[in-house]
Design a protein around this motif. Sequence first.
Motif, PDB file in Angstrom:
ATOM      1  N   ILE A 129      31.648  12.842  -0.637  1.00 25.73           N
ATOM      2  CA  ILE A 129      30.964  14.021  -0.108  1.00 25.73           C
ATOM      3  C   ILE A 129      30.210  14.734  -1.229  1.00 25.73           C
ATOM      4  CG2 ILE A 129      31.393  16.357   0.777  1.00 25.73           C
ATOM      5  CD1 ILE A 129      33.581  15.102   2.567  1.00 25.73           C
ATOM      6  N   ALA A 130      30.862  14.889  -2.388  1.00 22.35           N
ATOM      7  CA  ALA A 130      30.200  15.534  -3.529  1.00 22.35           C
ATOM      8  C   ALA A 130      28.977  14.734  -3.977  1.00 22.35           C
ATOM      9  CB  ALA A 130      31.187  15.691  -4.682  1.00 22.35           C
ATOM     10  N   ASP A 131      29.072  13.409  -3.943  1.00 18.42           N
ATOM     11  CA  ASP A 131      27.914  12.564  -4.298  1.00 18.42           C
ATOM     12  C   ASP A 131      26.720  12.860  -3.390  1.00 18.42           C
ATOM     13  OD1 ASP A 131      29.224  11.246  -6.342  1.00 18.42           O
ATOM     14  OD2 ASP A 131      29.745   9.486  -5.127  1.00 18.42           O
ATOM     15  N   ILE A 132      26.988  12.963  -2.083  1.00 14.10           N
ATOM     16  CA  ILE A 132      25.900  13.201  -1.134  1.00 14.10           C
ATOM     17  C   ILE A 132      25.275  14.571  -1.367  1.00 14.10           C
ATOM     18  CG2 ILE A 132      25.366  13.581   1.310  1.00 14.10           C
ATOM     19  CD1 ILE A 132      27.338  11.363   1.984  1.00 14.10           C
ATOM     20  N   GLU A 133      26.100  15.582  -1.552  1.00 18.13           N
ATOM     21  CA  GLU A 133      25.555  16.926  -1.783  1.00 18.13           C
ATOM     22  C   GLU A 133      24.760  16.973  -3.088  1.00 18.13           C
ATOM     23  OE1 GLU A 133      28.786  19.606   0.708  1.00 18.13           O
ATOM     24  OE2 GLU A 133      28.976  19.486  -1.475  1.00 18.13           O
ATOM     25  N   ARG A 134      25.206  16.187  -4.085  1.00 16.63           N
ATOM     26  CA  ARG A 134      24.496  16.164  -5.373  1.00 16.63           C
ATOM     27  C   ARG A 134      23.155  15.459  -5.263  1.00 16.63           C
ATOM     28  NH1 ARG A 134      24.348  12.069  -8.646  1.00 16.63           N
ATOM     29  NH2 ARG A 134      26.206  11.125  -7.698  1.00 16.63           N
ATOM     30  N   VAL A 135      23.130  14.260  -4.686  1.00 19.25           N
ATOM     31  CA  VAL A 135      21.877  13.492  -4.682  1.00 19.25           C
ATOM     32  C   VAL A 135      20.841  14.081  -3.730  1.00 19.25           C
ATOM     33  CG1 VAL A 135      23.013  11.358  -5.397  1.00 19.25           C
ATOM     34  CG2 VAL A 135      22.668  11.810  -2.940  1.00 19.25           C
ATOM     35  N   THR A 136      21.302  14.850  -2.731  1.00 13.41           N
ATOM     36  CA  THR A 136      20.348  15.510  -1.836  1.00 13.41           C
ATOM     37  C   THR A 136      20.032  16.930  -2.304  1.00 13.41           C
ATOM     38  OG1 THR A 136      22.096  16.346  -0.367  1.00 13.41           O
ATOM     39  CG2 THR A 136      21.148  14.186   0.154  1.00 13.41           C
ATOM     40  N   GLU A 137      20.567  17.295  -3.475  1.00 12.70           N
ATOM     41  CA  GLU A 137      20.304  18.606  -4.087  1.00 12.70           C
ATOM     42  C   GLU A 137      20.628  19.749  -3.120  1.00 12.70           C
ATOM     43  OE1 GLU A 137      16.232  18.110  -5.274  1.00 12.70           O
ATOM     44  OE2 GLU A 137      16.813  17.276  -7.222  1.00 12.70           O
ATOM     45  N   GLY A 138      21.716  19.564  -2.356  1.00 18.28           N
ATOM     46  CA  GLY A 138      22.177  20.609  -1.460  1.00 18.28           C
ATOM     47  C   GLY A 138      21.466  20.679  -0.129  1.00 18.28           C
ATOM     48  N   ARG A 139      20.517  19.799   0.078  1.00 18.04           N
ATOM     49  CA  ARG A 139      19.832  19.809   1.378  1.00 18.04           C
ATOM     50  C   ARG A 139      20.755  19.307   2.486  1.00 18.04           C
ATOM     51  NH1 ARG A 139      16.067  18.343  -2.360  1.00 18.04           N
ATOM     52  NH2 ARG A 139      16.561  16.125  -2.132  1.00 18.04           N
ATOM     53  N   VAL A 140      21.738  18.506   2.107  1.00 16.60           N
ATOM     54  CA  VAL A 140      22.790  18.079   3.030  1.00 16.60           C
ATOM     55  C   VAL A 140      24.107  18.621   2.508  1.00 16.60           C
ATOM     56  CG1 VAL A 140      24.013  16.128   4.053  1.00 16.60           C
ATOM     57  CG2 VAL A 140      21.540  15.987   3.669  1.00 16.60           C
ATOM     58  N   LYS A 141      24.788  19.389   3.330  1.00 14.84           N
ATOM     59  CA  LYS A 141      26.068  19.982   2.962  1.00 14.84           C
ATOM     60  C   LYS A 141      27.126  19.563   3.983  1.00 14.84           C
ATOM     61  CE  LYS A 141      26.068  23.243  -0.054  1.00 14.84           C
ATOM     62  NZ  LYS A 141      26.554  23.125  -1.455  1.00 14.84           N
ATOM     63  N   PHE A 142      28.361  19.614   3.542  1.00 16.50           N
ATOM     64  CA  PHE A 142      29.481  19.269   4.423  1.00 16.50           C
ATOM     65  C   PHE A 142      30.382  20.482   4.610  1.00 16.50           C
ATOM     66  CE2 PHE A 142      28.011  15.178   3.251  1.00 16.50           C
ATOM     67  CZ  PHE A 142      28.549  14.233   4.114  1.00 16.50           C
ATOM     68  N   THR A 143      30.912  20.604   5.802  1.00 19.06           N
ATOM     69  CA  THR A 143      31.988  21.554   6.056  1.00 19.06           C
ATOM     70  C   THR A 143      33.130  20.791   6.708  1.00 19.06           C
ATOM     71  OG1 THR A 143      32.586  23.657   7.107  1.00 19.06           O
ATOM     72  CG2 THR A 143      31.053  22.263   8.312  1.00 19.06           C
ATOM     73  N   VAL A 144      34.355  21.064   6.238  1.00 18.68           N
ATOM     74  CA  VAL A 144      35.532  20.319   6.703  1.00 18.68           C
ATOM     75  C   VAL A 144      36.473  21.293   7.408  1.00 18.68           C
ATOM     76  CG1 VAL A 144      37.463  18.856   6.024  1.00 18.68           C
ATOM     77  CG2 VAL A 144      35.287  18.718   4.771  1.00 18.68           C
ATOM     78  N   PRO A 145      36.699  21.131   8.704  1.00 18.12           N
ATOM     79  CA  PRO A 145      37.620  22.018   9.422  1.00 18.12           C
ATOM     80  C   PRO A 145      39.014  22.000   8.808  1.00 18.12           C
ATOM     81  CG  PRO A 145      36.331  20.722  10.967  1.00 18.12           C
ATOM     82  CD  PRO A 145      36.058  20.150   9.608  1.00 18.12           C
ATOM     83  N   ALA A 146      39.736  23.081   8.975  1.00 22.11           N
ATOM     84  CA  ALA A 146      41.068  23.211   8.380  1.00 22.11           C
ATOM     85  C   ALA A 146      42.070  22.227   8.968  1.00 22.11           C
ATOM     86  CB  ALA A 146      41.566  24.642   8.546  1.00 22.11           C
TER      87      ALA A 146
END
Length: 340
Positions: A46-63
Amino acid sequence: MKIFKAGLLSALMLAAQPAAADTTIVFNNFLSPNDKLWLDVMKPWIADIERVTEGRVKFTVPASSLAPPPEILNSVQQGVADGAFQMVGFLREQHPELQLSLLPMTYFGNEETSVALWRTWETHFKGKNDLRDVELLGLVTTPPGSFLNMKKDPFQSLSDLKGVKMWSLPGLASDTLAATGAVVSPGPAVRMYEVISGGVVDAFCCINFESLEVFNVTQYVGAATEVPGHLFAPAFAVFIRSDVMAEISPEDQARIREVSGEKLARYGSFGDPAEAAARQRAIDNGVPIVPASEAFVAELEQAFEPVRAAWFKAVEPMGIDGAAALEFYLEQQKAIADGN
């Protein structure tokens, strides 16, 4: 002038705020937040995706999980979540091809198995029975399980197993044990302690040493027998809904795929060190762990032939040559172990 200054100030304040993500993916996690598969594989991906898309794609994970483990793919297809990962054993009816890594005696290292499974999917499975309405982005295996006798005598022949009441996970793990002549009592891992501690079974199988600790059943292991390639190694499919991927720019889609697939599978190296440490703790606590004799291995190879044949038959209607896929899968594991 005051109006101009107020407008300038507002513009500067807006510019100072972080830009909103173009796409926020609601990603389901059914594991404990401290589970190693989550911490060492899924979170870094998930961190890889947020990094390579420069934050244009973000993840939220329900509790908490938005669906029980068997229904995770369905929940994503129905839009309850945008993405998730699921043990492939729950997809057996719709996706028998993904059961390849669950076949007995096919595991030769966690990174090797994960990467080989992805390469096999790309070479032999892709486009033939793809998951509906989602894009498969990765396949990751976890360490395998062995024969675990609750008595101090390790199993060393099919005659030792005949009629033994044995707990296992359902699906191919259960089929594999039934092929040995054991009387199988399959069930979910969350019920394992209840069944084993209650004396319902005489033995159990298909859970690795680390998981024995997680489910608090190590104390019930009298002896363990290990076979080459082991008996059963869970694998997990990672996917994001197709319409969510379509919202993302083609350039960022390409970046996501670059850090998925084989790169995601390489995170599979997380499993073996932790498993080796748990195995050593079992030895230190007095559990004898012995290799299967050559004669026992030969018996098992013959007993498991119908299990493999049934898998070949299940994937044939999809245009998949199961024997070729299995051979490729095992060859790739050797190649990966050699650094290729």
